[in-house]
Design an enzyme around this catalytic site. Sequence first.
Site, mmCIF file in Angstrom:
data_model
loop_
_atom_site.group_PDB
_atom_site.id
_atom_site.type_symbol
_atom_site.label_atom_id
_atom_site.label_comp_id
_atom_site.label_asym_id
_atom_site.label_seq_id
_atom_site.Cartn_x
_atom_site.Cartn_y
_atom_site.Cartn_z
ATOM 1 N N SER A 7 -48.591 -12.593 -16.752
ATOM 2 C CA SER A 7 -48.140 -12.720 -15.360
ATOM 3 C C SER A 7 -49.197 -12.137 -14.430
ATOM 4 O O SER A 7 -49.460 -10.927 -14.448
ATOM 5 C CB SER A 7 -46.819 -11.976 -15.165
ATOM 6 O OG SER A 7 -46.565 -11.851 -13.785
ATOM 7 N N HIS A 32 -48.269 -17.112 -16.126
ATOM 8 C CA HIS A 32 -47.025 -16.991 -15.358
ATOM 9 C C HIS A 32 -47.370 -16.621 -13.918
ATOM 10 O O HIS A 32 -48.175 -15.729 -13.659
ATOM 11 C CB HIS A 32 -46.158 -15.916 -16.008
ATOM 12 C CG HIS A 32 -44.781 -15.810 -15.453
ATOM 13 N ND1 HIS A 32 -43.771 -16.678 -15.781
ATOM 14 C CD2 HIS A 32 -44.227 -14.910 -14.602
ATOM 15 C CE1 HIS A 32 -42.657 -16.328 -15.157
ATOM 16 N NE2 HIS A 32 -42.905 -15.243 -14.428
ATOM 17 N N ASP A 34 -45.729 -15.687 -10.292
ATOM 18 C CA ASP A 34 -44.519 -15.206 -9.617
ATOM 19 C C ASP A 34 -44.614 -15.385 -8.106
ATOM 20 O O ASP A 34 -45.332 -14.644 -7.439
ATOM 21 C CB ASP A 34 -44.337 -13.703 -9.900
ATOM 22 C CG ASP A 34 -43.880 -13.436 -11.315
ATOM 23 O OD1 ASP A 34 -42.892 -14.050 -11.750
ATOM 24 O OD2 ASP A 34 -44.521 -12.606 -11.995
ATOM 25 N N MET A 36 -42.879 -14.780 -4.670
ATOM 26 C CA MET A 36 -41.807 -13.961 -4.086
ATOM 27 C C MET A 36 -41.868 -14.058 -2.573
ATOM 28 O O MET A 36 -42.951 -13.974 -1.981
ATOM 29 C CB MET A 36 -42.013 -12.486 -4.467
ATOM 30 C CG MET A 36 -41.996 -12.224 -5.952
ATOM 31 S SD MET A 36 -42.241 -10.469 -6.247
ATOM 32 C CE MET A 36 -42.269 -10.444 -8.025
ATOM 33 N N HIS A 65 -42.695 -19.360 -11.379
ATOM 34 C CA HIS A 65 -41.383 -18.722 -11.282
ATOM 35 C C HIS A 65 -41.101 -18.494 -9.797
ATOM 36 O O HIS A 65 -41.715 -17.627 -9.175
ATOM 37 C CB HIS A 65 -41.444 -17.398 -12.072
ATOM 38 C CG HIS A 65 -40.200 -16.587 -12.034
ATOM 39 N ND1 HIS A 65 -40.172 -15.282 -12.509
ATOM 40 C CD2 HIS A 65 -38.947 -16.868 -11.616
ATOM 41 C CE1 HIS A 65 -38.942 -14.800 -12.359
ATOM 42 N NE2 HIS A 65 -38.184 -15.740 -11.819
ATOM 43 N N MET A 67 -39.150 -17.022 -7.029
ATOM 44 C CA MET A 67 -38.160 -16.007 -6.641
ATOM 45 C C MET A 67 -38.033 -16.062 -5.126
ATOM 46 O O MET A 67 -38.530 -15.194 -4.399
ATOM 47 C CB MET A 67 -38.619 -14.619 -7.107
ATOM 48 C CG MET A 67 -38.389 -14.401 -8.590
ATOM 49 S SD MET A 67 -39.286 -12.982 -9.198
ATOM 50 C CE MET A 67 -40.867 -13.733 -9.436
ATOM 51 N N MET A 136 -34.200 -12.981 -17.197
ATOM 52 C CA MET A 136 -34.811 -11.805 -16.567
ATOM 53 C C MET A 136 -34.309 -10.566 -17.306
ATOM 54 O O MET A 136 -33.104 -10.366 -17.434
ATOM 55 C CB MET A 136 -34.397 -11.682 -15.093
ATOM 56 C CG MET A 136 -35.039 -12.660 -14.124
ATOM 57 S SD MET A 136 -36.835 -12.703 -14.057
ATOM 58 C CE MET A 136 -37.278 -10.991 -13.803
ATOM 59 N N GLY A 141 -38.646 -8.697 -8.823
ATOM 60 C CA GLY A 141 -39.262 -8.185 -7.594
ATOM 61 C C GLY A 141 -40.520 -7.378 -7.833
ATOM 62 O O GLY A 141 -41.393 -7.351 -6.983
ATOM 63 N N ASP A 174 -38.671 -12.342 -19.270
ATOM 64 C CA ASP A 174 -39.536 -11.853 -18.189
ATOM 65 C C ASP A 174 -39.100 -10.454 -17.763
ATOM 66 O O ASP A 174 -38.005 -10.287 -17.214
ATOM 67 C CB ASP A 174 -39.439 -12.831 -17.011
ATOM 68 C CG ASP A 174 -40.477 -12.571 -15.932
ATOM 69 O OD1 ASP A 174 -41.275 -11.626 -16.087
ATOM 70 O OD2 ASP A 174 -40.473 -13.312 -14.930
HETATM 71 C C1 DX5 Z 1 -40.787 -9.543 -12.036
HETATM 72 C C2 DX5 Z 1 -41.650 -10.725 -12.368
HETATM 73 C C3 DX5 Z 1 -42.383 -10.596 -13.640
HETATM 74 C C4 DX5 Z 1 -43.378 -9.458 -13.701
HETATM 75 C C5 DX5 Z 1 -43.246 -8.826 -15.058
HETATM 76 O O1 DX5 Z 1 -39.973 -9.804 -10.974
HETATM 77 O O2 DX5 Z 1 -40.860 -11.911 -12.452
HETATM 78 O O3 DX5 Z 1 -42.998 -11.823 -14.038
HETATM 79 O O4 DX5 Z 1 -44.712 -9.852 -13.504
HETATM 80 O O5 DX5 Z 1 -43.990 -7.664 -15.091
HETATM 81 P P1 DX5 Z 1 -44.010 -6.657 -16.314
HETATM 82 O O6 DX5 Z 1 -44.463 -7.442 -17.526
HETATM 83 O O7 DX5 Z 1 -44.948 -5.606 -15.895
HETATM 84 O O8 DX5 Z 1 -42.575 -6.167 -16.506
HETATM 85 ZN ZN ZN Z 2 -41.708 -13.847 -13.393
#
Ligand code: DX5
Ligand code: ZN
Length: 220
Positions: A7, A32, A34, A36, A65, A67, A136, A141, A174
């Site tokens: 990620s 991955h 993210d 947000m 992903h 969010m 999740m 976040g 995740d």
């Molecule tokens: C969290 C994200 C994850 C995040 C995971 O909201 O969706 O993809 O990058 O990070 P780690 O692996 O550090 O828990």
């Molecule tokens: Zn994610």
Amino acid sequence: MLELAPSILSADFSHLGQDIAQAEAGGAKWLHFDVMDGQYVPNISFGFPVLSSVRKCCDLFLDVHLMVEHPEKFIELAAANGADMITVHAESCVHLDRIIHAIHEQGCKAGVALNPATPISVLEYVLPMLDMVLIMTVNPGYGGQSYIPYCTEKLQTLRQRIDKLDKEILIEVDGGVSEKTIPTIVKAGANVLVAGSAVFKDDITQNTEKLFVKMKESCL
Ligand code: DX5
Ligand code: ZN
């Protein structure tokens, strides 16, 4: 199938291309991504101009992903900027069936994410339409949070439900993925492990390799 999806939320954006290349050198085939919006989750990350740049700098499978609130507004943009898989949160979709069709119409794989507190039952009618379910294992976040232990039972239950269907639907995990939590996650039946902070620190290639080794060991 068992894959690692680094990620980039935890990467250093001042040299993102190099960080991605190092994860690729460690064996990563997925990445991955993210997105947000500061509304659905209490943080803002990056958006589609970054996705477009990443698409140009690597051939990895881009796992986006979302969010965000109103994810239906962003499906075309995500696809046009290089997403291979688009995952939306069940909790943020008023018309989940419609958005899954919209993702497929854009030529992308479709995933649905569930927050830790959301039961699997919300997927009862749409599960056969999906390519992936993202569980999740932290509250979304932020990177660097700890794996929530009660999610293991949820993973096991989902694995049993999917195995009864006549279709391969991936289970992605995740949040809080590390060498310590990988055995539990793999044994519970996950296929794709997202890892941010466990990959993007110090020696990225070595971290990626180590996580793959742990994943393979956990299958034995
Ligand atoms: C969290 C994200 C994850 C995040 C995971 O909201 O969706 O993809 O990058 O990070 P780690 O692996 O550090 O828990
Ligand atoms: Zn994610």
